[in-house]
Design an enzyme around this catalytic site. Structure first.
Site, mmCIF file in Angstrom:
data_model
loop_
_atom_site.group_PDB
_atom_site.id
_atom_site.type_symbol
_atom_site.label_atom_id
_atom_site.label_comp_id
_atom_site.label_asym_id
_atom_site.label_seq_id
_atom_site.Cartn_x
_atom_site.Cartn_y
_atom_site.Cartn_z
ATOM 1 N N HIS A 55 0.253 -1.596 0.413
ATOM 2 C CA HIS A 55 0.033 -0.014 -0.332
ATOM 3 C C HIS A 55 1.396 0.978 0.160
ATOM 4 C CE1 HIS A 55 -3.437 -1.626 1.588
ATOM 5 N NE2 HIS A 55 -3.440 -2.444 0.561
ATOM 6 N N GLU A 57 0.783 4.023 1.656
ATOM 7 C CA GLU A 57 1.138 4.420 2.998
ATOM 8 C C GLU A 57 2.151 3.364 3.817
ATOM 9 O OE1 GLU A 57 -3.241 4.340 3.401
ATOM 10 O OE2 GLU A 57 -2.051 3.804 2.571
ATOM 11 N N CYS A 85 -6.592 2.134 5.366
ATOM 12 C CA CYS A 85 -6.930 0.319 6.106
ATOM 13 C C CYS A 85 -6.413 0.389 7.513
ATOM 14 C CB CYS A 85 -7.118 -0.323 5.429
ATOM 15 S SG CYS A 85 -5.420 -0.791 5.116
ATOM 16 N N CYS A 88 -2.461 -0.135 7.487
ATOM 17 C CA CYS A 88 -1.501 0.910 7.169
ATOM 18 C C CYS A 88 -1.873 2.071 8.752
ATOM 19 C CB CYS A 88 -2.079 1.747 6.155
ATOM 20 S SG CYS A 88 -1.630 1.355 4.518
#
Length: 155
Positions: A55, A57, A85, A88
């Site tokens: 991801h 992040e 999410c 993260c």
């Protein structure tokens, strides 16, 4: 922080989201800032790398940690185009980020205020400030355009 600086850094996160879009990835971009300077940028690469953890992040945190040679990013702030999410959000807490600026919310999997709020609602050892709605329209548009494109491909 001044509004124009927030937009400047979110524009950089949007550039990262555009890279993801161009790679057929969900267009999310993240930028980490320390002392008014960008120290890390990243975008989603889950499909490309065949790795759930790629991801924007997570990758930005990894890059910032490598640059600073530290896992604690205490004086750093993150700009991200889509609400993080739970994975993260957990990494953001663990990295000790000071604040997260969010472009648009994710009402399906968001963990910073929509579905739940890991950053502010639980008594973890570190609390992270949140500011929402930075360049919200632009952050929503890139996601909407991506999913429209996906639906057209499937049709």
């Amino acid at each position: 922080m001044k509004e124009e600086n927030k937009e400047k850094f979110m524009k950089e996160a949007l550039k990262e989201a555009k890279k993801a879009f161009d790679e057929n990835e969900v267009p999310v971009g993240a930028v980490i800032v320390k002392g008014g300077k960008i120290i890390a940028k990243a975008h989603n690469q889950k499909e490309t790398k065949k790795d759930t953890t790629y991801h924007a992040e997570i990758r930005a945190i990894q890059k910032a940690s490598k640059k600073l040679q530290a896992w604690r990013l205490q004086d750093c702030e993150m700009y991200v185009t889509l609400e993080p999410c739970s994975m993260c959000a957990g990494a953001i807490i663990q990295a000790r980020l000071k604040k997260v600026y969010i472009g648009t919310m994710d009402y399906k999997t968001g963990a910073c205020g929509s579905v739940l709020n890991l950053l502010e609602d639980y008594p973890f050892n570190h609390q992270v400030e949140i500011e929402k709605g930075i360049m919200q329209k632009e952050c929503e548009e890139i996601l909407q355009n991506f999913f429209k494109m996906l639906r057209k491909k499937k049709a």
